[in-house]
Design a protein around this motif. Structure first.
Motif, PDB file in Angstrom:
ATOM      1  N   HIS A  95       0.838  -1.213   0.000  1.00  0.00           N
ATOM      2  CA  HIS A  95       0.000   0.000   0.000  1.00  0.00           C
ATOM      3  C   HIS A  95       0.870   1.259   0.000  1.00  0.00           C
ATOM      4  CE1 HIS A  95      -3.605  -2.396   1.286  1.00  0.00           C
ATOM      5  NE2 HIS A  95      -4.149  -1.538   0.444  1.00  0.00           N
ATOM      6  N   TRP A  96       1.873   1.286   0.883  1.00  0.00           N
ATOM      7  CA  TRP A  96       2.754   2.441   0.949  1.00  0.00           C
ATOM      8  C   TRP A  96       3.524   2.634  -0.351  1.00  0.00           C
ATOM      9  CZ3 TRP A  96       3.308   6.650   3.727  1.00  0.00           C
ATOM     10  CH2 TRP A  96       2.631   6.726   4.945  1.00  0.00           C
TER      11      TRP A  96
ATOM     12  N   MET B  67       1.167   4.031  -2.958  1.00  0.00           N
ATOM     13  CA  MET B  67       0.747   5.422  -2.725  1.00  0.00           C
ATOM     14  C   MET B  67       1.900   6.420  -2.729  1.00  0.00           C
ATOM     15  SD  MET B  67      -2.190   5.041   0.228  1.00  0.00           S
ATOM     16  CE  MET B  67      -1.022   4.433   1.431  1.00  0.00           C
TER      17      MET B  67
END
Length: 176
Positions: free
Chosen positions: A133-134, A137
């Motif tokens: 996710h990091w 993003m």
């Protein structure tokens, strides 16, 4: 097109300052680095090799800033054009490939993990999804932007007016 070189400097400085902060002991985004779990543990434990790597990456960022500036500043004309052109193109392509992620993290790798098409190791499934996710993003968009700026810088540098194809400039020709 000088904006590309200056944008490259901004991205390079941001990355370099983060690595400097981490080398000095800060944990800014260190826990968000998309690394294998064993390497992540060593990073967070401030393993001497990781501290040294932060200093090396900070130094590389300083060199990168100078390289990007060499494409638009008059003093850059004293440096080997082919070396500047090759290095700027290579950095741009490398960063774009990293952002796409044909292996490991990157848009493609993150999507495969988050959709379950590439299941993470069961022991680290939650951590792997968190890091994906990091990466999706923050890191992949950053490396894509940074890579595109390096490519735009390289493209402008190799097509700059007033510079002959041989890589030499007549002493009386103005520097663009």
């Amino acid at each position: 097109m000088r904006w590309a070189a200056y944008g490259t400097c901004v991205c390079t400085a941001a990355y370099g300052l983060m690595k400097l902060a981490q080398a000095l002991g800060a944990t800014a985004l260190a826990d968000k680095d998309p690394l294998r779990p064993d390497l992540r543990e060593r990073l967070l434990a401030r393993d001497p090799l990781f501290v040294a790597s932060h200093w090396i990456l900070f130094t590389a960022a300083v060199v990168g800033i100078l390289l990007a500036l060499a494409t638009v500043r008059p003093w850059g004309n004293r440096l080997p054009r082919r070396l500047i052109a090759f290095t700027t193109w290579a950095l741009g392509v490398f960063m774009v490939i990293r952002s796409i992620g044909p292996v490991g993290f990157g848009f493609l790798g993150d999507a495969l993990i988050l959709t379950g098409l590439r299941p993470p190791p069961a022991r680290y499934a939650e951590l792997t999804r968190h890091l994906a996710h990091w990466d999706l993003m923050l890191w992949s968009p950053f490396f894509l932007t940074w890579g595109v700026l390096w490519i735009a810088t390289a493209w402008h540098f190799t097509r700059r007016k007033g510079v002959r194809q041989t890589g030499t400039r007549h002493p009386l020709e103005p520097v663009p």
